[in-house]
Enzyme design. Structure first.
Site, short mmCIF file in Angstrom:
data_model
loop_
_atom_site.label_atom_id
_atom_site.label_comp_id
_atom_site.label_asym_id
_atom_site.label_seq_id
_atom_site.Cartn_x
_atom_site.Cartn_y
_atom_site.Cartn_z
CB THR B 50 -1.02 -0.08 1.27
OG1 THR B 50 -1.73 -1.18 1.50
CG2 THR B 50 -1.88 1.21 1.13
CB CYS B 51 4.11 2.05 1.78
SG CYS B 51 3.35 1.51 3.40
CB SER B 52 5.40 0.42 -2.81
OG SER B 52 6.44 0.33 -1.82
CB VAL B 56 5.11 6.64 -1.97
CG1 VAL B 56 6.07 7.43 -2.86
CG2 VAL B 56 5.32 6.39 -0.65
#
Lengths: 193, 162
Positions: B50-52, B56
């Site tokens: 989810t972050c990548s 972001v």
């Protein structure tokens, strides 16, 4: 950056008796009993983590009944680790296997997702198994912990290598400073197997 | 520490960063944020999905619009070391404005009251997913997720608030 590490390590290395009784890990000791209850985490993607319910691998599964070459390093994506240490093992994998080694393992105090990303970047996933000691407990048990806060890395591991036969440490090499790469490479351990 | 909220002052703290010249620096949040409009957003972990893949990229692609609305800095923090943050930043070659800052041992995340224990997932203590808007160090928007979901902490929500 390397000089920062060297300066810092020399300070604490002065207290860490190189060569003499290295705490709980030394030639002849059993690596699994030196670190009771410790597990490592195989480098993996998040989806793989979910699928395996974020399982961990107990040390005995890694070492019992096998000839293992294991090396540890301060951190994924850092200089010597990426440019020299991992490549040394990747490039010598055939020679290591020819000497009867069942697995070559790289371990670092990183989470398993970072390690997977790094292993893929170095194209080393096929030759080497990467494991994360995410909370440092494996290295702490073996007295291989080092504070690299000066390099903004926090508590990490020394640079080291070992040949472990059915859990018994047969060869054990630790660099005087984590920025050095003299005794922990594949060439050295090949002669010790 | 209670989680940071609207009206609070952004605490100061040192974060690690490989700057434009590839030099390892320690930067203070206050030096980046005092007298300016800044977005500070946090993620549980570099190289996680989810972050990548969502959080972001949202800020990277909306960076120009955010800057056009007066945002001076877009700061990403994660409890990762600066080498990992640098390697992660490199996977976004199109990124022009988001600064990838390393909160190596989680001290700043703790000062924000936003720690999240992800030990059982193999991550240790990390940060909650969040996005803050601060004007001269005063927090004007605080979007903090429960758990790891991605609902209110994206760039869209901050754009709406500007």
């Amino acid at each position: 950056m390397a000089s920062v590490l060297a300066r810092r390590a020399r300070g604490s290395a002065a207290a860490a008796l190189w060569g003499a009784a290295r705490g709980f890990a030394s030639v002849g000791s059993d690596i699994v009993s030196a670190a009771p209850g410790v597990s490592l985490q195989k480098a993996r993607s998040w989806d793989e983590g979910v699928a395996t319910k974020f399982s961990t691998t107990p040390l005995k599964d890694i070492f019992h009944g096998k000839k293992v070459v294991i090396f540890g390093l301060p951190g994924a994506y850092t200089g010597v680790c990426s440019q020299a240490h991992v490549p040394s093992y990747k490039n010598n994998i055939d020679k290591l296997k020819a000497k009867g080694i069942d697995s070559v393992i790289c371990v670092a105090v990183n989470d398993p997702y970072v390690l997977k990303g790094w292993a893929e970047k170095l194209q080393a996933k096929d030759a080497i198994e990467f494991y994360g000691d995410f909370d440092g407990s494996f290295h702490k048990s073996l007295d291989l912990e080092i504070d690299l806060s000066a390099a903004l890395l926090g508590r990490r591991s020394h640079r080291w290598s070992a040949f472990v036969d059915n859990g018994k440490i047969k060869a054990f090499n630790v660099e005087k400073a984590p920025s050095e790469f003299k005794v922990s490479g594949a060439e050295v351990i090949l002669d010790q197997i | 520490m209670a989680p940071i909220s609207v009206g609070d002052s952004l605490p100061d703290g040192q974060l690690g960063w490989f700057d434009e010249n590839d030099q390892l620096q320690q930067v203070s949040i206050h030096s980046l944020a005092a007298g300016k409009k800044v977005i500070l957003f946090g993620v549980p972990g570099a190289f996680t999905p989810t972050c990548s893949n969502q959080h972001v990229p949202g800020f990277i692609t909306q960076a120009e619009q955010l800057k056009a609305k007066g945002v001076d800095e877009i700061l990403l923090i994660s409890v990762n070391d600066p080498f990992v943050m640098k390697a992660w930043a490199k996977t976004y070659p199109e990124n022009k404005h988001v600064k990838f800052l390393a909160d190596g041992v989680g001290a700043y995340t703790k000062a924000l009251g936003l720690e999240l224990d992800l030990t059982e997932k193999g991550l240790g203590v990390r940060s909650r997913r969040f996005a803050l808007l601060a004007d001269n160090l005063k927090v004007t928007v605080a979007n903090i997720e429960e758990g790891g979901q991605f609902t209110i902490s994206g760039a869209e929500e901050i754009l709406k608030a500007l």
